[in-house]
Design an enzyme around this catalytic site. Structure first.
Site, PDB file in Angstrom:
ATOM      1  N   HIS A  56       0.854  -1.188   0.000  1.00  0.00           N
ATOM      2  CA  HIS A  56       0.000   0.000   0.000  1.00  0.00           C
ATOM      3  C   HIS A  56       0.890   1.239   0.000  1.00  0.00           C
ATOM      4  O   HIS A  56       2.057   1.189   0.411  1.00  0.00           O
ATOM      5  CB  HIS A  56      -0.895   0.006   1.232  1.00  0.00           C
ATOM      6  CG  HIS A  56      -1.965  -1.019   1.207  1.00  0.00           C
ATOM      7  ND1 HIS A  56      -3.010  -1.015   2.104  1.00  0.00           N
ATOM      8  CD2 HIS A  56      -2.180  -2.095   0.394  1.00  0.00           C
ATOM      9  CE1 HIS A  56      -3.815  -2.032   1.854  1.00  0.00           C
ATOM     10  NE2 HIS A  56      -3.322  -2.707   0.830  1.00  0.00           N
ATOM     11  N   GLU A  58       1.010   3.821   1.912  1.00  0.00           N
ATOM     12  CA  GLU A  58       1.559   4.160   3.229  1.00  0.00           C
ATOM     13  C   GLU A  58       2.724   3.257   3.587  1.00  0.00           C
ATOM     14  O   GLU A  58       3.750   3.724   4.095  1.00  0.00           O
ATOM     15  CB  GLU A  58       0.484   4.002   4.325  1.00  0.00           C
ATOM     16  CG  GLU A  58      -0.765   4.805   4.109  1.00  0.00           C
ATOM     17  CD  GLU A  58      -1.868   4.031   3.413  1.00  0.00           C
ATOM     18  OE1 GLU A  58      -3.037   4.177   3.818  1.00  0.00           O
ATOM     19  OE2 GLU A  58      -1.586   3.281   2.454  1.00  0.00           O
ATOM     20  N   CYS A  86      -6.043   1.579   6.087  1.00  0.00           N
ATOM     21  CA  CYS A  86      -6.638   0.326   6.558  1.00  0.00           C
ATOM     22  C   CYS A  86      -5.982  -0.062   7.890  1.00  0.00           C
ATOM     23  O   CYS A  86      -5.069   0.611   8.368  1.00  0.00           O
ATOM     24  CB  CYS A  86      -6.417  -0.766   5.508  1.00  0.00           C
ATOM     25  SG  CYS A  86      -4.682  -1.270   5.339  1.00  0.00           S
ATOM     26  N   CYS A  89      -2.090  -0.668   7.591  1.00  0.00           N
ATOM     27  CA  CYS A  89      -1.312   0.565   7.490  1.00  0.00           C
ATOM     28  C   CYS A  89      -1.384   1.371   8.783  1.00  0.00           C
ATOM     29  O   CYS A  89      -0.385   1.954   9.210  1.00  0.00           O
ATOM     30  CB  CYS A  89      -1.803   1.394   6.308  1.00  0.00           C
ATOM     31  SG  CYS A  89      -1.458   0.594   4.716  1.00  0.00           S
TER      32      CYS A  89
END
Length: 152
Positions: A56, A58, A86, A89
């Site tokens: 992701h 992040e 999420c 993260c």
């Protein structure tokens, strides 16, 4: 420059990262990690191209910053991300000791900064990250809506 103007400036950079993700046919999410007004790292979603569910925006920004800083802890930083993080993260943000999280669009399906869960509100966690959502929310959300509209 006041904090709202700085937040806008760095969120624009996160949006640029999200656009890179969209160009690569990845879900358009971008992240920028900043300390003292300087960008330490950037990232955009790449789980499809990396064959990695943890790639992701992040996570990639945090990994790069940790490498650059030679430290898995990133105190005094602010992470700007176009979509509410999420649970994965959010956990990484806490473990990295990010001081502040600023996100654009809320995520009503998997958001863990208040929409579905609120990982950051637990006072039992030994590090507290301040959270501000909704910065350039419309622009961030429109990137996602456009991306998914083209695929349906």
């Amino acid at each position: 420059m006041n904090q709202a103007e700085l937040d806008h400036q760095f969120m624009e950079q996160a949006i640029e990262q999200a656009q890179l993700a969209a160009t690569a046919n990845e879900v358009p999410v971008g992240a920028v990690l900043v300390r003292d007004g300087k960008v330490i790292s950037r990232g955009f979603n790449q789980p499809i191209s990396h064959h990695d569910p943890s790639a992701h925006a992040e996570m990639l920004a945090l990994r790069e910053a940790a490498r650059v800083e030679a430290n898995y802890r990133l105190p005094g930083t602010t992470l700007y991300v176009t979509l509410e993080p999420c649970a994965m993260c959010s956990g990484a943000i806490l473990h990295a000791r990010v001081e502040r999280l600023v996100f654009g669009a809320p995520d009503p399906k998997t958001g863990a900064a208040g929409s579905v869960l609120d990982v950051f509100s637990s006072k039992e966690i030994n590090h507290q990250t301040s959270v501000e959502g909704g910065v350039m929310s419309e622009e961030c959300g429109q990137l996602l809506r456009s991306f998914f509209k083209e695929r349906r």
